[in-house]
Design a protein around this motif. Structure first.
Motif, PDB file in Angstrom:
ATOM      1  N   UNK A   1       0.671  11.100 -35.030  1.00  0.00           N
ATOM      2  CA  UNK A   1      -0.340  10.746 -36.033  1.00  0.00           C
ATOM      3  C   UNK A   1       0.224   9.737 -37.033  1.00  0.00           C
TER       4      UNK A   1
ATOM      5  N   UNK B   1     -10.441   5.362 -39.788  1.00  0.00           N
ATOM      6  CA  UNK B   1     -10.130   6.402 -40.784  1.00  0.00           C
ATOM      7  C   UNK B   1     -10.803   7.717 -40.404  1.00  0.00           C
ATOM      8  N   UNK B   2     -12.043   7.638 -39.916  1.00  0.00           N
ATOM      9  CA  UNK B   2     -12.706   8.857 -39.450  1.00  0.00           C
ATOM     10  C   UNK B   2     -11.918   9.446 -38.275  1.00  0.00           C
TER      11      UNK B   2
ATOM     12  N   UNK C   1      -8.972  11.358 -39.468  1.00  0.00           N
ATOM     13  CA  UNK C   1      -9.347  12.672 -39.994  1.00  0.00           C
ATOM     14  C   UNK C   1      -9.514  13.668 -38.852  1.00  0.00           C
TER      15      UNK C   1
ATOM     16  N   UNK D   1      -6.207  14.821 -37.561  1.00  0.00           N
ATOM     17  CA  UNK D   1      -5.582  15.846 -38.404  1.00  0.00           C
ATOM     18  C   UNK D   1      -6.230  17.210 -38.219  1.00  0.00           C
ATOM     19  N   UNK D   2      -7.557  17.229 -38.060  1.00  0.00           N
ATOM     20  CA  UNK D   2      -8.224  18.514 -37.815  1.00  0.00           C
ATOM     21  C   UNK D   2      -7.682  19.141 -36.523  1.00  0.00           C
TER      22      UNK D   2
ATOM     23  N   UNK E   1      -4.779  18.542 -35.029  1.00  0.00           N
ATOM     24  CA  UNK E   1      -3.375  18.928 -35.216  1.00  0.00           C
ATOM     25  C   UNK E   1      -3.291  20.220 -36.018  1.00  0.00           C
TER      26      UNK E   1
END
Lengths: 514, 109
Positions: A133, A167-168, A171, A174-175, A177
């Motif tokens: 990431x 950018x979306x 996000x 990250x969700x 991960x």
């Protein structure tokens, strides 16, 4: 003695990027030289690594000597090194082209270029999902600035869309991960593979959600349908050298799909085995169809090449989606071919557009361009490469893919779509070529820039076309050494489909005592 | 407390998605910021909610807080902060070059 070479591809561009920042802005020749030296060193490192890992050895580099799975590891296996080599070769050609002048349109081009390579190389080498990431973000942030390099209205608009969608995507990454960490308590890819395989059946829904979220993110990076809409505008409106480098960017998505869905969610993954099997192939075939429809409908050459990039990612992931050793072998042969060919085409389109003055790269009759025979021949060779006609590497790539699909239940779909789209690509490129080179007419308007008819010196033309010829020579190299290359890609596929070696190398690495 | 956190993450995500689908750049930037807040909170609670427990090894203690999500979320915050700064500058640049703040640069009457 610790083998430090695995970290060189990450350190070199980072240090070069920082060093370039320290050089005063006016010393462009010095910056160009420093940037070129860095890329040449990266090529040398990649070749040395290629030689080291060719016997199947997996280099594991534990940063700070923290034992995996607790620390961050860099893992140089065959696939990672293969990607590093391709990146470095594309980078040097793009850099040569940029050094002819387009790098002076804005400050810090070379710094951003090196940081982009830092992100790319890091993404290929890392063995940790969160680290992946971070490297994605590094390469994206550098790519945002490179995309906007030189400024302009259309470029800004395309940049805004590109940045927002990515950018979306970050996000969502990250969700995914976070979900995996919350369930399994680790982010090291090798450790994740072990933990996913041993996960209790109660967690099956959440693991599937996390895995498919990751797939959505990687599809966005790779520009799979329906997440490809950011690509045509972004690639068509940026400078040629940057577009050429970006030819490798969609392949980062393809690489991540290949890595994560063979290692973590592969056949050995228990409840989450072959997670994307039902999704990847239909989506890839659809991408190929839509990409080629875009190629047919394009009104400008650069737009057409951008859609060709989408079509090539469709072909590449179709081969991956066949989900067999032969399929992955074919995909990894097709990957460098499509990258080099797209990069060469972007550089060539810039040369053509510059000579057509106000007509730019629109498909409308324009003036007879300078060096039309030379440029026409290069266009012809590139078109043959991309359409996949014999005897060049596109043909071998597509042949390998179709050959791999022979025993797949969806063979009619795969073969039908690949053959028909190849035909349409050929028709579209023939039409573009005849429009650009044959249907010429003098412009009616009087305000023609006198510079446009000034003859270019042989030296200038040579410098301009060397990167294009270089990229085409790489493709011809892929034909001449097709045997060696397919042996190597078959070895990569073998390594990917037997992730036990990877897992063992990472998790049972010997700790170096100080 | 789990429920409260879950609701907060949900509301932040929902507002983030709604705002980032708007047509003007300022709401979009706000939406992206909300989304990053939501995901940062989500990452933090993925180490489970523990109160009053030390994150590093200490004598005589058997219950620990997971220190890793804090490191992860710190990285994520720094990155999203940098990205927000970049996207604000880009939105301003788009506004000055296209003459309006629509994401497609279209001027609506």
């Amino acid at each position: 003695m610790i083998n430090h070479i695995a970290i060189f591809p990450v350190l070199l561009p980072l240090l070069a990027g920082i060093a370039l920042l320290l050089l005063p802005g006016r010393q462009l020749p010095l910056k160009r030289a420093a940037s070129l030296i860095s890329v040449v060193l990266q090529i040398i490192t990649a070749v040395v690594l290629l030689n080291t890992v060719s016997n199947g050895e997996i280099l594991v580099y534990a940063l700070g000597n923290w034992v995996p799975p607790f620390g961050i590891v860099l893992v140089a296996d065959r696939l990672a090194v293969w990607m590093l080599t391709i990146t470095a070769l594309v980078a040097i050609c793009a850099l040569f082209y940029a050094s002819r002048g387009s790098d002076s349109n804005g400050a810090h081009f070379h710094t951003l270029f090196q940081l982009q390579l830092f992100g790319l190389n890091g993404a290929f080498l890392t063995g940790d999902l969160f680290n992946l990431f971070v490297f994605f973000e590094i390469l994206l942030l550098a790519s945002y600035s490179l995309l906007l390099h030189g400024g302009g209205r259309l470029r800004t608009k395309a940049g805004l869309h590109f940045v927002t969608i990515n950018l979306v995507g970050s996000t969502l990454f990250l969700f995914a991960v976070g979900t995996l960490y919350g369930l399994l308590g680790t982010l090291n890819m090798a450790d994740l593979a072990v933990k996913v395989a041993a996960a209790p059946a109660d967690d099956v829904v959440l693991i599937h959600i996390a895995g498919l979220l990751l797939f959505a993110v990687f599809s966005l990076k790779a520009a799979l349908v329906p997440l490809y809409l950011w690509l045509p505008a972004a690639y068509a409106h940026t400078t040629a050298a940057v577009a050429a480098l970006f030819a490798i960017m969609t392949k980062v998505g393809a690489y991540s799909i290949l890595r994560v869905y063979t290692l973590i969610f592969g056949t050995q993954a228990g409840i989450a085995a072959n997670l994307t099997e039902t999704w990847l192939l239909p989506m890839a075939i659809l991408t190929l169809i839509i990409g080629v429809l875009g190629v047919l409908a394009s009104t400008r050459l650069r737009q057409q090449i951008a859609y060709l990039v989408i079509a090539s990612i469709g072909t590449l992931l179709t081969a991956t989606g066949i989900n067999s050793a032969a399929g992955i072998t074919a995909a990894l042969y097709y990957l460098p071919h499509s990258t080099f060919a797209a990069a060469a085409f972007f550089l060539l389109s810039d040369s053509i557009a510059q000579r057509r003055h106000i007509m730019d790269d629109q498909f409308e009759p324009g003036p007879v361009i300078q060096q039309q025979r030379l440029l026409g021949s290069l266009f012809f060779i590139t078109a043959i490469l991309i359409a996949g006609l014999p005897p060049l590497s596109g043909f071998i790539g597509k042949f390998l893919i179709l050959n791999a699909a022979l025993h797949h239940p969806d063979l009619p779909w795969i073969m039908g779509v690949i053959l028909v789209t190849s035909l349409f690509t050929l028709i579209a490129l023939a039409r573009s070529g005849s429009m650009l080179f044959y249907r010429t007419q003098e412009p009616h308007t009087g305000n023609v820039n006198p510079d446009i008819n000034k003859p270019r010196s042989v030296l200038s033309v040579t410098g301009e076309l060397t990167p294009v010829v270089g990229l085409l020579l790489f493709c011809i190299g892929l034909v001449i050494f097709a045997g060696t290359v397919t042996d190597y890609t078959a070895a990569i596929a073998n390594q990917l489909l037997h992730p036990e070696t990877y897992i063992k190398s990472v998790l049972h690495m010997e700790v170096i005592q100080p | 407390m789990e429920l409260l956190i879950a609701v907060i993450i949900g509301v932040l995500t929902a507002s983030g998605i709604y705002l980032s689908l708007r047509g003007r750049t300022f709401p979009v930037v706000l939406g992206l910021t909300f989304l990053s807040y939501a995901v940062n909170l989500f990452l933090l609670v993925m180490g489970r909610l523990t109160i009053g427990a030390p994150p590093i090894i200490a004598d005589g203690i058997s219950r620990y807080a997971d220190p890793l999500p804090q490191a992860l979320v710190l990285t994520a915050i720094v990155i999203s902060f940098g990205m927000t700064a970049f996207v604000i500058v880009l939105a301003l640049k788009a506004f000055s070059e296209m003459g309006n703040d629509h994401v497609d640069g279209k001027h609506k009457p």
